[in-house]
Design a protein around this motif. Structure first.
Motif, PDB file in Angstrom:
ATOM      1  N   ALA A 344      64.568 -17.431  27.153  1.00 45.51           N
ATOM      2  CA  ALA A 344      65.656 -17.654  28.113  1.00 45.51           C
ATOM      3  C   ALA A 344      65.417 -18.907  28.949  1.00 45.51           C
ATOM      4  N   ALA A 345      64.149 -19.244  29.186  1.00 45.28           N
ATOM      5  CA  ALA A 345      63.851 -20.417  30.003  1.00 45.28           C
ATOM      6  C   ALA A 345      64.299 -21.710  29.327  1.00 45.28           C
ATOM      7  N   THR A 346      64.436 -21.694  28.002  1.00 40.45           N
ATOM      8  CA  THR A 346      64.828 -22.917  27.291  1.00 40.45           C
ATOM      9  C   THR A 346      66.324 -23.195  27.407  1.00 40.45           C
ATOM     10  N   ILE A 347      67.099 -22.224  27.848  1.00 40.84           N
ATOM     11  CA  ILE A 347      68.555 -22.392  27.908  1.00 40.84           C
ATOM     12  C   ILE A 347      68.937 -23.474  28.917  1.00 40.84           C
ATOM     13  N   LEU A 348      68.394 -23.385  30.131  1.00 36.14           N
ATOM     14  CA  LEU A 348      68.715 -24.383  31.147  1.00 36.14           C
ATOM     15  C   LEU A 348      68.136 -25.749  30.793  1.00 36.14           C
ATOM     16  N   LEU A 349      67.063 -25.761  30.023  1.00 38.66           N
ATOM     17  CA  LEU A 349      66.524 -27.037  29.577  1.00 38.66           C
ATOM     18  C   LEU A 349      67.540 -27.769  28.698  1.00 38.66           C
ATOM     19  N   ASN A 557      63.864 -23.609  37.190  1.00 39.13           N
ATOM     20  CA  ASN A 557      63.643 -23.053  35.856  1.00 39.13           C
ATOM     21  C   ASN A 557      62.180 -23.183  35.436  1.00 39.13           C
ATOM     22  N   LEU A 558      61.533 -24.280  35.809  1.00 37.87           N
ATOM     23  CA  LEU A 558      60.110 -24.463  35.475  1.00 37.87           C
ATOM     24  C   LEU A 558      59.257 -23.409  36.160  1.00 37.87           C
ATOM     25  N   ILE A 559      59.548 -23.132  37.427  1.00 35.49           N
ATOM     26  CA  ILE A 559      58.795 -22.091  38.136  1.00 35.49           C
ATOM     27  C   ILE A 559      58.953 -20.751  37.435  1.00 35.49           C
ATOM     28  N   TYR A 560      60.184 -20.428  37.029  1.00 35.38           N
ATOM     29  CA  TYR A 560      60.437 -19.181  36.299  1.00 35.38           C
ATOM     30  C   TYR A 560      59.640 -19.146  34.988  1.00 35.38           C
TER      31      TYR A 560
END
Length: 614
Positions: A344-349, A557-560
């Motif tokens: 999921a973290a890659t989505i905002l990337l 997003n990076l912190i997450y």
């Protein structure tokens, strides 16, 4: 004896063809490096066609179909999102019943049909509006012309859905990934694969985009269409050499069965030891050729599905899979659940760099692109610098970064997949910050030469000011994209690898949709006079403010991501080979059994791999 015979038959279909004559056994080995020219030729042609087809599509929509910039950008972003969602359907078809080979063949044919349709729209004058070189008071494409475009894009989206999740996994199927794990060959495979794709994209961004800008759109779209047709021929020619893994049944059905069984037995008391949970090697043989997944202590509520009660097994000793699941099938679901937060973290990337295909090209179009008095770089070809960075970065990563990192971490591949992705997140943030400062510099030059109100004028500032953001995005891809793909292949259950590859593209889809939402909201709520993202005149916009907003979102997003990676547990797997199976018969996963922590890969793995069941 029947289960053993069935297992032997299954392994034969997966790995090799055997002909028995008395006590002699002649084997015809399938797969291996010799299949790569055919598989990679297909994928290279596909990537060449795709990159050449869509790299300059923002220009086609705005300059040929006369669509406003925001509408054109959202059209491409929505199309990219749809193209990245359809792989889930293709993965379901491949993993359930069709197999990866036939899914690739049929999907490629559908893809070519879509490319033929959009090529016709560029050739036939009735399918496009009158030219508008001034870009003032232009007649937009009619409803009919837009529908032709949308149908063509839909066909290519459907074709993409079958190609994307299957090609990389089908290529990996041709190798013994357990042996590759020992000598880091699986890592080399993913970099080799990504390097070939970068070469194809580089060729498309230089040759095809030049044809589109300087010859005609008919030839510019026709050449990728012809190349894609040739890719199907190349792929089919190698069909007799391929190792074709037989589908193990729908993974979605198995996941549903585990959940239903766990819910039905939610009140049943758990046994004292996990070894008392239900296991069935024969039942799981077709989906555990790499090795059986071991019991883990996470998500224990799912373990209720493996508690044996009186009505779970019928008179013929067959389990009711809607009431009883094996430990291996439960761990399949656990593996997917563990992967989802990282995924999921890659989505905002993805959402953060989707502007490279729209706003950045418009920036480049307004800048001095001359390499000589008679030659200038097409705006869409600026993406070659990202591709060149990837092509240069991958060998340097392998030859310089990995040995250097190995000295500090002791990891044979330098750093883990999660650490590699984390570095990619950081570099991508730096790329977005660079984009903001470069836009400020571009508009300052426009103001100095009184060109703010002339959207078609060329600002006397070199286009190479955009080079830092392109190179940084390419460097981020070296770490993030390859690491993400390797992580999904490594950590997914072997029977769900096409589905895992589809997750890679679904993240891109959701990122594109989120980017569309962000662009639309920013465009709607930032006013009419000084809109951040204006329709026609980017010089009067505030694109740099959009970049600052994206930067802030990426930092959160990076912190997450760091929190998720810190607590991630790699899947435990028992790779102990059973006596009735040889090394040659196994199709092993990429780096299976590497149980590691985001910061300490080896210690945690040794502890979890001690849980080998009898």
């Amino acid at each position: 004896m029947e289960p053993k015979i069935e297992l032997q038959k299954k392994v034969t279909e997966n790995g090799e063809e055997k002909k028995k004559d008395g006590n002699k056994c002649k084997k015809k080995q399938l797969g291996g490096v010799r299949t790569m020219p055919f598989i990679l030729a297909n994928e290279i042609c596909d990537r060449f066609a795709g990159a050449g087809f869509y790299a300059n599509m923002i220009t086609y929509l705005t300059q040929v179909l006369n669509l406003p910039l925001v509408k054109a950008s959202n059209t491409l972003t929505n199309f990219g999102g749809t193209s990245s969602f359809t792989p889930l359907v293709g993965a379901f078809i491949a993993d359930s019943f069709a197999g990866r080979y036939w899914t690739i063949v049929v999907a490629s044919i559908i893809y070519v049909l879509g490319m033929c349709s959009i090529t016709l729209s560029a050739v036939l004058p009735k399918l496009r509006p009158p030219p508008c070189p001034t870009q003032v008071n232009c007649q937009e494409a009619s409803t009919l012309q837009l529908w032709v475009l949308y149908i063509a894009l839909l066909l290519t989206s459907l074709g993409t859905g079958g190609i994307r999740p299957c090609v990389v996994t089908f290529a990996a199927d041709q190798f013994d990934m357990t042996k590759a794990q020992t000598d880091s060959g699986s890592w080399n495979f993913f970099n080799w694969y990504y390097f070939c794709m970068g070469m194809a994209s580089l060729t498309a961004l230089t040759v095809v985009v030049y044809i589109q800008d300087n010859v005609s759109w008919g030839w510019g779209l026709g050449v990728p269409t012809i190349v894609m047709g040739l890719s199907i021929v190349a792929f089919v020619l190698g069909s007799r050499l391929y190792r074709k893994i037989k589908p193990g049944g729908s993974p979605f059905v198995r996941v549903t069965q585990v959940i239903v069984a766990a819910v039905k037995k939610r009140n049943v008391v758990m046994p004292n030891h996990p070894q008392l949970l239900y296991e069935n090697k024969e039942l799981d043989a077709a989906i555990s050729i790499d090795g059986r997944l071991l019991h883990s202590n996470q998500f224990k509520w799912l373990d209720h599905a493996a508690i044996v009660t009186g009505s779970d097994i019928n008179e013929s000793n067959q389990p009711n899979l809607w009431r009883l699941a094996t430990v291996h099938r439960i761990e399949e679901l656990k593996s997917i659940i563990r992967m989802l937060p990282i995924w999921a973290a890659t989505i905002l990337l993805v959402a953060s760099h989707s502007h490279l295909g729209s706003f950045t090209i418009q920036q480049a179009r307004s800048m001095d692109r001359h390499l000589s008095p008679s030659f200038q770089i097409p705006p869409a070809s600026m993406s070659i610098f990202s591709t060149l960075t990837v092509l240069i970065g991958l060998p340097l990563y392998e030859r310089l970064f990995v040995p250097l990192a190995h000295r500090f971490t002791g990891n044979p591949v330098g750093i883990t997949c999660l650490q590699r992705m984390g570095i990619g997140f950081v570099i991508n943030i730096l790329a977005t910050i660079a984009s903001g400062f470069i836009e400020i510099r571009r508009k300052t030059a426009a103001a100095q030469h009184n060109l703010l109100d002339q959207p078609t004028a060329v600002i006397p500032i070199t286009v190479f000011w955009l080079l830092p953001q392109y190179c940084l995005h390419g460097l981020a891809e070296v770490f993030m994209s390859v690491g993400h793909l390797e992580f999904l292949y490594d950590q997914s259950p072997e029977s769900m690898r096409s589905t895992a590859a589809a997750l890679f593209w679904i993240a891109i889809a959701m990122g594109n949709y989120i980017s569309t939402l962000m662009v639309s909201l920013v465009h709607q709520y930032t006013g009419k006079n000084r809109n951040w993202l204006p329709d026609r005149n980017l010089n009067r916009g505030r694109l740099e403010n959009y970049y600052w907003l994206v930067t802030a979102i990426q930092v959160i997003n990076l912190i997450y991501y760091v929190i998720c990676a810190w607590h991630y547990t790699y899947k435990p797997i028992n790779e102990q080979i059973e006596t009735e199976r040889s090394d040659e018969d196994l199709e092993s996963a990429d780096q299976n059994g590497k149980v590691s922590n985001f910061l300490d890969a080896d210690d945690k793995g040794n502890k979890e791999l001690e849980l080998v069941k009898n």
